[in-house]
Design an enzyme around this catalytic site. Structure first.
Site, short mmCIF file in Angstrom:
data_model
loop_
_atom_site.label_atom_id
_atom_site.label_comp_id
_atom_site.label_asym_id
_atom_site.label_seq_id
_atom_site.Cartn_x
_atom_site.Cartn_y
_atom_site.Cartn_z
N ARG A 79 50.24 34.53 43.33
CA ARG A 79 50.13 35.96 43.09
C ARG A 79 51.39 36.74 43.49
O ARG A 79 51.57 37.87 43.04
CB ARG A 79 48.92 36.53 43.87
CG ARG A 79 47.59 35.96 43.41
CD ARG A 79 46.44 36.51 44.25
NE ARG A 79 46.27 37.94 44.08
CZ ARG A 79 45.45 38.51 43.18
NH1 ARG A 79 44.77 37.74 42.34
NH2 ARG A 79 45.33 39.82 43.13
N MET A 123 51.13 41.21 41.02
CA MET A 123 49.98 41.05 41.92
C MET A 123 50.47 40.82 43.35
O MET A 123 51.56 40.32 43.58
CB MET A 123 49.13 39.87 41.49
CG MET A 123 48.40 40.06 40.17
SD MET A 123 47.25 38.71 39.82
CE MET A 123 48.39 37.36 39.54
N CYS A 124 49.60 41.17 44.27
CA CYS A 124 49.78 40.84 45.69
C CYS A 124 48.53 40.12 46.15
O CYS A 124 47.58 39.95 45.38
CB CYS A 124 49.99 42.11 46.51
SG CYS A 124 51.45 43.07 46.04
N ALA A 125 48.50 39.68 47.39
CA ALA A 125 47.32 38.99 47.90
C ALA A 125 47.13 39.26 49.38
O ALA A 125 48.09 39.46 50.12
CB ALA A 125 47.41 37.49 47.65
#
Length: 220
Positions: free
Chosen positions: A27, A1-3
């Protein structure tokens, strides 16, 4: 995941963006980047590691302005160590700088290579294709050209775009990647997760609906 975490029309926006990214830190822990704007110029800093390591008080002093867009990332594919695979990615639209960050995966990169030669790219991230397509847009209406750009993109994504005067939040029709809007001190913010809003004293306004683009200016 990224944010993604963005702030518009709030004092010390880059500091708030860094706090917001820290609130999303679960994340991603590999890379962090922030672009800020004073309404005219765009400033950009990034580095390897968690947000607090990259964005020290001294670094944040070099990111002035009331608008900011930040991103934390972990690599989903093997990174080319020579390239600067850190978001947001900066671009120029009709002579004006903008920054774009995204969480997700673009699934039709091979098709996009027909529009944007890989020799013109500075990173190996699918994010950059969106930036370079926008740079080639011709209508002069940025929001319309963003929508036109999205017509070329397939995949699952949430996108934040910062210009000197506006913050744009986008979710693809599947809505698999979260993105929400908050309000703080007369300004606005966007975040991949709402838990980060309380860290800067923001209140939740709404989710960005699946298949929607929301453009936020100083007046709302």
């Amino acid at each position: 995941m990224c944010a993604i975490f963005g702030v518009l029309h709030v004092e010390k926006a880059s500091s708030l963006a860094a706090i917001g990214l820290h609130g999303n830190q679960h994340r991603a822990i590999d890379y962090a980047g922030i672009a800020s704007s004073d309404g005219v110029r765009m400033y950009h800093k990034h580095g390897t590691g968690v947000t607090r390591q990259v964005f020290t008080p001294a670094v944040l002093e070099t990111l002035p302005g009331m608008h900011a867009l930040g991103h934390i990332r972990y690599p989903t594919v093997a990174d080319n160590k020579i390239l600067r695979n850190i978001q947001p990615v900066l671009g120029r639209y009709k002579g004006v700088s903008f920054a774009l960050a995204h969480n997700g995966n673009i699934t039709n990169v091979d098709e996009l290579k027909e529009l944007v030669p890989t020799s013109s790219l500075l990173t190996s991230m699918d994010t950059e294709y969106m930036v370079r397509i926008l740079e080639r847009a011709e209508t002069g209406d940025f929001e319309r050209d963003v929508m036109n750009m999205l017509g070329y993109i397939k995949g699952s994504f949430a996108i934040g775009i910062l210009t000197p005067t506006q913050l744009i939040a986008i979710r693809d029709p599947s809505g698999n990647r979260p993105l929400s809007i908050g309000k703080i001190n007369g300004g606005y913010c966007i975040s991949s997760e709402t838990c980060a809003f309380s860290n800067i004293g923001a209140v939740f306004v709404s989710d960005v609906e699946a298949g929607s683009m929301v453009s936020i200016g100083p007046e709302g």
